[in-house]
Write a protein that holds these residues in place. Structure first.
Motif, PDB file in Angstrom:
ATOM      1  N   ARG A   1      36.715  33.927  34.698  1.00  0.00           N
ATOM      2  CA  ARG A   1      35.842  33.033  33.932  1.00  0.00           C
ATOM      3  C   ARG A   1      36.195  33.056  32.452  1.00  0.00           C
ATOM      4  NH1 ARG A   1      29.989  34.292  36.919  1.00  0.00           N
ATOM      5  NH2 ARG A   1      30.522  33.229  38.885  1.00  0.00           N
TER       6      ARG A   1
ATOM      7  N   ASP B   1      28.797  30.470  34.987  1.00  0.00           N
ATOM      8  CA  ASP B   1      28.878  30.073  36.386  1.00  0.00           C
ATOM      9  C   ASP B   1      28.419  28.618  36.418  1.00  0.00           C
ATOM     10  OD1 ASP B   1      29.161  30.046  39.104  1.00  0.00           O
ATOM     11  OD2 ASP B   1      27.559  31.488  39.522  1.00  0.00           O
TER      12      ASP B   1
ATOM     13  N   TYR C   1      32.812  29.916  41.382  1.00  0.00           N
ATOM     14  CA  TYR C   1      31.804  28.906  41.099  1.00  0.00           C
ATOM     15  C   TYR C   1      31.109  28.492  42.402  1.00  0.00           C
ATOM     16  CZ  TYR C   1      33.826  28.244  36.419  1.00  0.00           C
ATOM     17  OH  TYR C   1      34.263  28.431  35.132  1.00  0.00           O
TER      18      TYR C   1
END
Length: 260
Positions: free
Chosen positions: A51, A109, A131
């Motif tokens: 991420r 997220d 995700y």
């Protein structure tokens, strides 16, 4: 004459930027994320690193679009983002809204279309970052609540798709169900793009007469407790009323999109 040259350049620049985006997605899938998988054995840490890679990659992409003269942007209220366990709801006028938001959130997220997990240019990042795909059915709400409780900043577009070019918004109830059932206060974000481009129904090459000006505003949190209390604890009723409130809220804040 200069206007035509500028507009022609922005068509070329937009094609170049999206080509870089697609190639970057493939490179991440084939090189960066396999390397990350080998180097980081813990699943949780690996997802966080993935991420973070997407966060900085999206920041670089937005900066590339700015340097190429495709857009300009301003962020208001940035200090209200980045809190642990934050539910971020935003309107969705353009194709790059999620890119903007994730570029502002290091541990974001988000709920994505399941088709992105199969697209060769995006499936690597979607899978590596874990995700949430929108095709998980009844588990979607619980998966989203669990993500927020884990401490993630969860990004959701309540419309489920981009706003039509006429500016008419139709919110789904999913985001409200997540908020009321998870007792998650909402951080609303409004995204304005003037002149409007990269929106639903307009091809990417239909660039506007001047470069896009994005204004992204992070507003004060909307508490969900009053909606639950006024519904006497009936979560379905609370979600319906919260959706109606959000519909009015975002419609009012983004009224300038219509007709731009």
């Amino acid at each position: 004459m200069l206007e035509w040259i500028d507009r022609g350049w922005r068509v070329v620049a937009t094609a170049l930027a999206f080509s870089v985006f697609g190639i970057g997605g493939v490179v991440l899938r084939l090189v960066a994320f396999p390397f990350l998988h080998v180097c980081v054995r813990d699943d949780g840490r690996r997802v966080k690193f993935a991420r973070l890679i997407i966060h900085y990659g999206f920041r670089a992409f937005i900066e590339l679009m700015r340097i190429l003269g495709i857009l300009q942007y301003r962020i208001d209220g940035l200090e209200k983002l980045g809190q642990r366990g934050q539910l971020v709801l935003a309107n969705h006028p353009t194709l790059i809204d999620v890119v903007f938001l994730i570029s502002l959130l290091p541990n974001a997220d988000c709920v994505v279309k399941s088709s992105l997990a199969r697209n060769p240019f995006t499936r690597g990042p979607v899978r590596a970052t874990n995700y949430i795909c929108n095709d998980v059915g009844a588990d979607l709400v619980q998966d989203c609540i669990a993500s927020v409780r884990t401490g993630n900043s969860l990004v959701i577009f309540p419309e489920g798709t981009r706003t039509p070019v006429n500016g008419t918004m139709t919110l789904q109830r999913g985001a409200a169900h997540i908020a009321v059932r998870g007792l998650c206060d909402i951080t609303p974000v409004t995204i304005r793009c003037i002149p409007l481009s990269l929106t639903k129904g307009l091809p990417w090459w239909r660039v506007p007469q001047r470069r896009m000006q994005f204004t992204i505003t992070v507003h004060d949190a909307i508490p969900v407790a009053p909606f639950i209390a006024h519904a006497d604890g009936e979560m379905a009723i609370a979600a319906r009323r919260l959706t109606q409130h959000l519909q009015r809220y975002f419609s009012k804040e983004t009224l300038t999109h219509a007709g731009t």
